[in-house]
Design a protein around this motif. Structure first.
Motif, mmCIF file in Angstrom:
data_model
loop_
_atom_site.group_PDB
_atom_site.id
_atom_site.type_symbol
_atom_site.label_atom_id
_atom_site.label_comp_id
_atom_site.label_asym_id
_atom_site.label_seq_id
_atom_site.Cartn_x
_atom_site.Cartn_y
_atom_site.Cartn_z
ATOM 1 N N HIS A 21 122.285 4.408 -55.495
ATOM 2 C CA HIS A 21 122.504 3.048 -55.443
ATOM 3 C C HIS A 21 123.880 2.644 -56.048
ATOM 4 O O HIS A 21 124.798 3.429 -56.021
ATOM 5 C CB HIS A 21 121.309 2.693 -56.605
ATOM 6 C CG HIS A 21 120.716 1.348 -56.350
ATOM 7 N ND1 HIS A 21 121.438 0.192 -56.962
ATOM 8 C CD2 HIS A 21 119.940 0.679 -55.294
ATOM 9 C CE1 HIS A 21 120.627 -0.916 -56.719
ATOM 10 N NE2 HIS A 21 119.701 -0.471 -55.722
ATOM 11 N N HIS A 22 123.842 1.578 -56.800
ATOM 12 C CA HIS A 22 125.207 0.840 -57.134
ATOM 13 C C HIS A 22 125.609 1.699 -58.258
ATOM 14 O O HIS A 22 127.091 1.620 -58.413
ATOM 15 C CB HIS A 22 125.134 -0.519 -57.374
ATOM 16 C CG HIS A 22 124.144 -1.607 -56.572
ATOM 17 N ND1 HIS A 22 124.375 -1.282 -55.257
ATOM 18 C CD2 HIS A 22 123.696 -2.633 -56.803
ATOM 19 C CE1 HIS A 22 123.574 -2.241 -54.522
ATOM 20 N NE2 HIS A 22 123.273 -3.181 -55.619
ATOM 21 N N HIS A 63 112.944 3.147 -55.026
ATOM 22 C CA HIS A 63 114.155 2.836 -55.607
ATOM 23 C C HIS A 63 113.919 4.111 -56.666
ATOM 24 O O HIS A 63 113.019 3.977 -57.584
ATOM 25 C CB HIS A 63 114.539 1.548 -56.230
ATOM 26 C CG HIS A 63 115.042 0.650 -55.454
ATOM 27 N ND1 HIS A 63 114.637 0.248 -54.369
ATOM 28 C CD2 HIS A 63 116.251 0.084 -55.540
ATOM 29 C CE1 HIS A 63 115.341 -0.708 -53.568
ATOM 30 N NE2 HIS A 63 116.422 -0.946 -54.485
ATOM 31 N N GLU A 119 117.337 -0.885 -61.660
ATOM 32 C CA GLU A 119 118.345 0.014 -61.282
ATOM 33 C C GLU A 119 119.940 -0.879 -61.592
ATOM 34 O O GLU A 119 120.696 -0.338 -60.969
ATOM 35 C CB GLU A 119 118.149 0.024 -59.606
ATOM 36 C CG GLU A 119 118.305 -1.195 -58.892
ATOM 37 C CD GLU A 119 117.543 -2.412 -59.105
ATOM 38 O OE1 GLU A 119 116.406 -1.992 -59.847
ATOM 39 O OE2 GLU A 119 117.441 -3.551 -58.302
ATOM 40 N N GLU A 133 115.718 -10.929 -48.117
ATOM 41 C CA GLU A 133 115.237 -9.953 -49.409
ATOM 42 C C GLU A 133 114.280 -10.932 -50.260
ATOM 43 O O GLU A 133 114.754 -12.109 -50.652
ATOM 44 C CB GLU A 133 116.295 -9.862 -50.114
ATOM 45 C CG GLU A 133 116.103 -8.808 -51.294
ATOM 46 C CD GLU A 133 117.333 -8.401 -52.079
ATOM 47 O OE1 GLU A 133 118.278 -7.694 -51.318
ATOM 48 O OE2 GLU A 133 117.598 -8.509 -53.430
#
Ligand code: GLC
Length: 417
Positions: free
Chosen positions: A79-80, A20, A31, A222
């Motif tokens: 990423h988001h 990440h 993040e 996850e």
């Protein structure tokens, strides 16, 4: 020739590195900080201008992964927060357009993985906090659709511009974490099946995860080792070995995982038929945190000797309750997490005769004994592993081992189980 997704090859690899990394890494707050701190889009965008990772050396990432016994890598291409580590025609929020050096980090990463002979994986978040439509799907469909268009086009860019990509790892299926929307709309909203169809035409051998509303090739539990209910379904568990997924500032990382924790997870996964993807929150300068590197070095020393119990290995049909066994063809492996003071590991109720037993990485040969109640005893075991942290027994049986059914649960008291 009709090339198929290489899910078999992927599931034999068993062990991968998740990375990440993005402009958020500079803050050392994970993040999700844009969302958690409610940072306006324009203010957040300034982070791109200072994203200048002077120690970025993806070849070093790949070498570290390879030396740890990992066979593939997965990098957050986006990423988001929407910040792209790659060049994109459909977004201005990219390292190529906004950051010093104007570099395409995905291109450099892909080349590095290939250079070390590792499979190349890309993580891509379909959702993007910068679109109001993500939060107001019902009232701002136009924006939501623009977000979806961006997703489809960027995924096609990633699949077209970097040669062969082995793994596509979507994330962010939900819309604004609205449970009702999630259940009713999200899976269909992304038009995942259509997008994956296009992906497969460009990358016929690629394996794709299940986080775009299309089940695709594999499931992704996850943070916990939880195989899917359907035992035929391929799966990969992901967990982080650093404080969070994204980088958190502060040294030392008090949450850094040990080699024993990482390897225990890996064995747990393999013994239940799954892969293990272990994550590192990469530092803002592009380097891997020292604690993670140290751990992976130890992991690699163990894997170099014990890897045969991991790669291409799978679960066994007996003793499902004890996740220390793996199997490769006719060879069985038992991982010891403790060392009995009497040097004897006893497997009760076993209908099994041993042809050969050895310890990986050691010349010491343990003794095999058989006792009442179907007890198979591996005796004369050492009190510590040849390579820390775990000792692996390699066992060949004369015929397929089975666990005896205990019809009378009390029969063992008299030795007649
Ligand atoms: C979650 C999180 C995300 C992380 C990912 C890893 O979906 O939103 O931050 O990247 O899981 O599996």
């Amino acid at each position: 020739m009709d090339i198929q997704p290489d899910i078999g090859g992927f599931m034999r690899d068993r062990f991968g590195m998740f990375l990440h990394w993005g402009c958020y890494s500079q803050l050392g707050k994970g993040e999700w900080n844009m969302f958690f701190e409610r940072t306006p889009v324009e203010e957040y965008a300034k982070l791109a201008a200072t994203f200048d990772p002077r120690a970025f050396n993806p070849r070093e990432w790949a070498r570290t992964a390879k030396a740890a016994g990992m066979r593939y890598m997965v990098l957050t291409a986006r990423h988001h927060d929407g910040f792209c580590l790659f060049d994109s025609r459909v977004s201005d929020f990219t390292s190529v357009k906004c950051s010093p050096g104007h570099r395409d980090y995905v291109a450099e990463y892909v080349e590095a993985c290939r250079g070390e002979g590792l499979k190349v994986g890309l993580y891509y978040s379909e959702m993007d906090w910068r679109f109001p439509g993500y939060f107001h799907y019902r009232t701002d469909l136009k924006s939501a659709e623009a977000m979806r268009r961006q997703c489809h086009e960027q995924v096609i860019e990633l699949m077209s511009n970097y040669g062969r990509i082995d793994i596509l790892w979507y994330d962010g299926l939900w819309l604004a974490h609205d449970p009702k929307t999630d259940a009713e709309i999200s899976p269909a909203f992304w038009q995942g099946r259509a997008l994956n169809g296009r992906v497969r035409r460009l990358q016929p051998q690629i394996v794709i995860n299940n986080r775009l509303g299309d089940p695709a090739d594999f499931d992704t539990p996850e943070g916990r080792i939880a195989p899917p209910a359907d035992p035929r379904r391929p799966w990969e568990c992901c967990k982080t070995m650093t404080h969070g997924w994204g980088y958190y500032g502060g040294t030392p990382d008090v949450f850094a995982r040990s080699a024993a924790e990482v390897l225990k997870d890996l064995i747990d996964c393999v013994s239940q038929g799954g892969n293990y993807l272990v994550n590192i929150g990469v530092a803002p300068d592009g380097s891997l945190p020292v604690e993670a590197v140290r751990t992976l070095h130890e992991v690699g020393e163990w894997m170099a000797v014990n890897g045969e119990s991991i790669y291409g290995a799978s679960s066994i049909d007996f003793q499902k309750d004890h996740y220390a066994w793996t199997r490769r063809g006719d060879v069985y492996y038992y991982h010891m997490y403790s060392y009995p003071l009497d040097g004897r590991k006893v497997f009760p109720l076993m209908d099994a005769k041993v042809r050969d037993v050895s310890i990986l990485g050691s010349d010491h040969v343990p003794r095999v004994e058989y006792a009442s109640n179907g007890r198979l005893v591996i005796a004369d075991l050492p009190s510590s592993p040849p390579i820390p942290p775990f000792l692996t027994l390699r066992i060949e049986f004369e015929s397929e081992p089975r666990k005896r059914e205990e019809k009378d649960p009390g029969a063992w008291l008299t030795g007649r189980a």
